[in-house]
Design an enzyme around this catalytic site. Structure first.
Site, PDB file in Angstrom:
ATOM      1  N   GLU A   1      -7.520  -5.015   9.500  1.00 56.18           N
ATOM      2  CA  GLU A   1      -6.856  -6.210   8.982  1.00 56.18           C
ATOM      3  C   GLU A   1      -7.605  -7.467   9.405  1.00 56.18           C
ATOM      4  OE1 GLU A   1      -2.677  -6.123   9.869  1.00 56.18           O
ATOM      5  OE2 GLU A   1      -2.581  -4.007   9.338  1.00 56.18           O
TER       6      GLU A   1
ATOM      7  N   ILE B   1      -0.394  13.345   8.424  1.00 55.90           N
ATOM      8  CA  ILE B   1      -0.362  14.519   9.326  1.00 55.90           C
ATOM      9  C   ILE B   1       1.060  14.766   9.810  1.00 55.90           C
ATOM     10  CG2 ILE B   1      -1.446  15.610  11.323  1.00 55.90           C
ATOM     11  CD1 ILE B   1      -3.440  13.264  11.361  1.00 55.90           C
TER      12      ILE B   1
ATOM     13  N   LYS C   1       2.449   4.220  18.822  1.00 55.88           N
ATOM     14  CA  LYS C   1       2.547   5.587  18.292  1.00 55.88           C
ATOM     15  C   LYS C   1       2.695   6.593  19.434  1.00 55.88           C
ATOM     16  CE  LYS C   1      -0.194   4.530  14.182  1.00 55.88           C
ATOM     17  NZ  LYS C   1      -1.586   4.469  13.696  1.00 55.88           N
TER      18      LYS C   1
ATOM     19  N   THR D   1       0.828  -1.213   0.000  1.00 56.77           N
ATOM     20  CA  THR D   1       0.000   0.000   0.000  1.00 56.77           C
ATOM     21  C   THR D   1       0.865   1.266   0.000  1.00 56.77           C
ATOM     22  OG1 THR D   1      -1.627  -1.226   1.283  1.00 56.77           O
ATOM     23  CG2 THR D   1      -1.867   1.169   1.260  1.00 56.77           C
ATOM     24  N   VAL D   2       1.806   1.331   0.938  1.00 57.11           N
ATOM     25  CA  VAL D   2       2.602   2.559   1.076  1.00 57.11           C
ATOM     26  C   VAL D   2       3.674   2.631  -0.017  1.00 57.11           C
ATOM     27  CG1 VAL D   2       4.118   3.889   2.606  1.00 57.11           C
ATOM     28  CG2 VAL D   2       2.169   2.637   3.563  1.00 57.11           C
TER      29      VAL D   2
ATOM     30  N   GLY E   1      -3.457   5.252   4.486  1.00 57.68           N
ATOM     31  CA  GLY E   1      -3.785   5.248   3.058  1.00 57.68           C
ATOM     32  C   GLY E   1      -2.527   5.409   2.228  1.00 57.68           C
TER      33      GLY E   1
ATOM     34  N   ASP F   1      -1.392  -0.658  18.626  1.00 54.11           N
ATOM     35  CA  ASP F   1      -0.894   0.243  17.587  1.00 54.11           C
ATOM     36  C   ASP F   1      -0.846   1.682  18.121  1.00 54.11           C
ATOM     37  OD1 ASP F   1      -0.514   0.805  14.499  1.00 54.11           O
ATOM     38  OD2 ASP F   1      -2.062   2.200  15.185  1.00 54.11           O
TER      39      ASP F   1
HETATM   40  N1  LIG Z   1      -1.048   1.202   5.046  1.00 56.26           N
HETATM   41  C1  LIG Z   1      -1.057   2.393   5.632  1.00 56.26           C
HETATM   42  O1  LIG Z   1      -1.988   3.191   5.443  1.00 56.26           O
HETATM   43  C2  LIG Z   1       0.076   2.803   6.538  1.00 56.26           C
HETATM   44  C3  LIG Z   1       0.026   4.061   7.169  1.00 56.26           C
HETATM   45  C4  LIG Z   1       1.114   4.477   7.956  1.00 56.26           C
HETATM   46  C5  LIG Z   1       2.198   3.607   8.135  1.00 56.26           C
HETATM   47  N2  LIG Z   1       2.177   2.377   7.525  1.00 56.26           N
HETATM   48  C6  LIG Z   1       3.334   1.516   7.719  1.00 56.26           C
HETATM   49  O2  LIG Z   1       3.963   1.321   6.449  1.00 56.26           O
HETATM   50  C7  LIG Z   1       4.558   0.031   6.400  1.00 56.26           C
HETATM   51  C8  LIG Z   1       4.042  -0.728   5.182  1.00 56.26           C
HETATM   52  O3  LIG Z   1       2.632  -0.863   5.273  1.00 56.26           O
HETATM   53  P1  LIG Z   1       1.766  -1.361   4.010  1.00 56.26           P
HETATM   54  O4  LIG Z   1       0.358  -1.151   4.414  1.00 56.26           O
HETATM   55  O5  LIG Z   1       2.270  -0.741   2.767  1.00 56.26           O
HETATM   56  O6  LIG Z   1       2.094  -2.929   4.040  1.00 56.26           O
HETATM   57  P2  LIG Z   1       1.781  -3.991   2.860  1.00 56.26           P
HETATM   58  O7  LIG Z   1       0.745  -3.473   1.946  1.00 56.26           O
HETATM   59  O8  LIG Z   1       1.563  -5.281   3.542  1.00 56.26           O
HETATM   60  O9  LIG Z   1       3.160  -4.059   2.044  1.00 56.26           O
HETATM   61  C9  LIG Z   1       4.308  -4.666   2.547  1.00 56.26           C
HETATM   62  C10 LIG Z   1       5.299  -4.874   1.412  1.00 56.26           C
HETATM   63  O10 LIG Z   1       6.480  -5.403   1.959  1.00 56.26           O
HETATM   64  C11 LIG Z   1       6.871  -6.577   1.211  1.00 56.26           C
HETATM   65  N3  LIG Z   1       7.456  -7.522   2.164  1.00 56.26           N
HETATM   66  C12 LIG Z   1       6.937  -8.003   3.284  1.00 56.26           C
HETATM   67  N4  LIG Z   1       7.802  -8.833   3.896  1.00 56.26           N
HETATM   68  C13 LIG Z   1       8.892  -8.867   3.125  1.00 56.26           C
HETATM   69  C14 LIG Z   1      10.135  -9.543   3.209  1.00 56.26           C
HETATM   70  N5  LIG Z   1      10.432 -10.352   4.225  1.00 56.26           N
HETATM   71  N6  LIG Z   1      11.055  -9.340   2.225  1.00 56.26           N
HETATM   72  C15 LIG Z   1      10.765  -8.526   1.194  1.00 56.26           C
HETATM   73  N7  LIG Z   1       9.607  -7.839   1.057  1.00 56.26           N
HETATM   74  C16 LIG Z   1       8.690  -8.028   2.004  1.00 56.26           C
HETATM   75  C17 LIG Z   1       5.599  -7.126   0.602  1.00 56.26           C
HETATM   76  O11 LIG Z   1       5.984  -7.841  -0.574  1.00 56.26           O
HETATM   77  P3  LIG Z   1       4.899  -8.575  -1.532  1.00 56.26           P
HETATM   78  O12 LIG Z   1       4.083  -7.435  -2.084  1.00 56.26           O
HETATM   79  O13 LIG Z   1       5.678  -9.257  -2.560  1.00 56.26           O
HETATM   80  O14 LIG Z   1       4.096  -9.467  -0.649  1.00 56.26           O
HETATM   81  C18 LIG Z   1       4.829  -5.840   0.319  1.00 56.26           C
HETATM   82  O15 LIG Z   1       5.162  -5.335  -0.935  1.00 56.26           O
HETATM   83  C19 LIG Z   1       4.233  -0.635   7.743  1.00 56.26           C
HETATM   84  O16 LIG Z   1       5.302  -0.406   8.628  1.00 56.26           O
HETATM   85  C20 LIG Z   1       3.007   0.123   8.215  1.00 56.26           C
HETATM   86  O17 LIG Z   1       2.856   0.125   9.622  1.00 56.26           O
HETATM   87  C21 LIG Z   1       1.152   1.959   6.729  1.00 56.26           C
END
Ligand SMILES: NC(=O)c1ccc[n+]([C@@H]2O[C@H](COP(=O)([O-])OP(=O)(O)OC[C@H]3O[C@@H](n4cnc5c(N)ncnc54)[C@H](OP(=O)(O)O)[C@@H]3O)[C@@H](O)[C@H]2O)c1
Length: 429
Positions: free
Chosen positions: A189, A135, A204, A12-13, A301, A200
């Protein structure tokens, strides 16, 4: 100058970061004099559809393609979780690469180790996206507000629980129905534990309190309770006394004594945080010189979070250009004592099930009197099959006294269960 960037994770990010970096590439070059480009992207699955136009040759499953490439100067970590993200970040920092991360779990639990490693290497570690999505919270606390003693941090910093509680308030849904809807819409989730149990938000708050209160704050020092015990009935009773229920993260610093709490809380409907609904986040900050400040916006997001990540990339580029990387380190952080009584006295809401027979109220009142707890309101809400539901709102009392009273209630044979205990947030003065 061309600057190569390695991206760890493209979910997502990560996908939002690629998108926004492309959209802003000319502006970033104008602002920094650098031409950054993401040249390698680490993922687990090379064949996955990612919703963005991506040259397959950029993708790799080998972290060394990024961490051991001397031409990559900046690493963006959007994998999440502790390992392997922690090891990758430490390796990148030690190799002299600047690191930007959105990973609150990692910064909350291993922030000191990571920041010290960055300090030693003279590189930037930036994590604006770790709290509050779009933010700006970290940079204002770390830079703009440093002339203040920050006394209060109060916020809604978990969008999932805020969405669930908003649905419960607006539709009368119970917790499980609202959770299922949040999961169906992708706001929660499949395993919602970290969000609904308050972990969570606690992570924070640990990050915000460390920076805001200029103190070494441990996650274990945050009192945490989640929203599973909140029912549709609580939402209704809260409304009857002029409140909505929010999962609040609260930190106070009273002359060096900290109190840190995440809990579902009754918030007066006129309070600025009461109107923060759905997946939005907000943080109220009080500084001794600045007075009261409120930060509000999208807490999660793809693009909102990428907004903070790419902002950090631009800061790292500017620092590289000026040769001032690693400029804002944490320096010396004193350890401050945590108030053993749980912080300021607050009104509390208690919902319990009692045996429906004469004399029970007198016993409850007697025990409260013995503990020095005075009751503002006592309401019998429902009765069926020999059990009555009772709601008590107390006068202001230290959280430690409430804990003691609840323990004593649990020993009383005429009290069947204590079903929900929540503080009532006072209006900001
Ligand atoms: N989502 C939000 O709105 C949001 C907001 C603020 C902060 N965050 C933070 O941003 C971070 C990412 O969140 P996200 O929502 O983007 O997570 P996500 O959608 O689950 O994406 C995680 C990515 O990391 C890759 N990945 C996971 N384990 C791995 C490994 N061992 N080796 C290599 N690649 C690996 C996955 O690969 P594959 O795609 O190949 O599976 C995927 O592309 C987290 O720390 C989260 O807390 C997220």
């Amino acid at each position: 100058m061309d600057i190569r960037i390695g991206l760890l994770g493209c979910g997502t990010v990560g996908a939002g970061v690629i998108d926004l970096m492309r959209k802003r590439s000319n502006k970033i070059s104008d602002m920094t004099g650098m031409r950054p480009s993401i040249t390698r992207v680490l993922v687990r699955d090379l064949t996955k559809e990612r919703g963005i136009d991506l040259d397959g040759a950029m993708l790799t499953t080998n972290p060394d393609d990024i961490l051991s490439d001397p031409d990559i100067r900046i690493v963006i970590e959007t994998i999440g979780g502790i390992e392997p993200a922690r090891s990758y970040i430490l390796t990148a920092l030690k190799a002299g690469k600047h690191v930007i991360t959105a990973n609150k779990d990692l910064i909350a639990l291993h922030g000191s180790e990571i920041i010290e490693t960055a300090d030693a290497a003279g590189v930037d570690i930036l994590y604006e996206a770790a709290v509050g999505g779009a933010i700006p919270l970290i940079r204002p606390l770390k830079e703009s507000l440093t002339a203040n003693d920050i006394t209060d941090l109060l916020g809604i910093i978990n969008g999932t629980t805020n969405y669930i509680l908003t649905q419960m308030t607006e539709t009368g849904a119970d917790f499980s129905e609202a959770l299922k809807e949040a999961q169906d819409l992708g706001y929660a989730e499949a395993d919602p534990t970290s969000d609904v149990d308050g972990l969570d938000a606690a992570r924070k708050l640990t990050i915000l309190a460390t920076i805001g209160f200029h103190a070494k704050v441990n996650l274990s020092e945050v009192e945490v309770s989640g929203i599973r015990s909140v029912t549709a009935a609580d939402v209704k009773y809260a409304s009857e006394i002029g409140c909505v229920i929010k999962l609040l993260a609260s930190g106070t610093d009273r002359n060096g004594i900290l109190s840190l709490r995440v809990s579902p809380t009754l918030v007066p409907k006129q309070h600025p945080l009461a109107g923060v609904s759905g997946s939005y986040n907000a943080l109220f900050v009080r500084g001794d010189a600045s007075g009261d400040l409120m930060f509000f916006g999208r807490g999660a997001g793809s693009l909102p979070t990428a907004s903070s990540v790419v902002g950090d990339v631009i800061e790292a580029l500017r620092n590289m250009r000026l040769n001032v990387s690693g400029r804002v380190s944490q320096m010396v952080m004193p350890h401050k004592t945590v108030d053993p009584d749980g912080g300021s006295a607050l009104r509390h809401y208690l919902r319990m099930s009692v045996v429906d027979q004469p004399g029970v109220f007198a016993k409850i009142a007697g025990l409260c009197g013995d503990e020095g707890l005075s009751m503002e309101t006592v309401l019998q809400k429902r009765a069926s099959k020999g059990t009555a539901e009772v709601v008590i709102v107390t006068h202001e009392v230290k959280p430690e006294v409430i804990r003691r009273v609840v323990e004593a209630f649990r020993q009383m044979p005429s009290i069947k269960s204590i079903d929900c205990v929540m503080p009532v947030q006072p209006m900001t003065e």
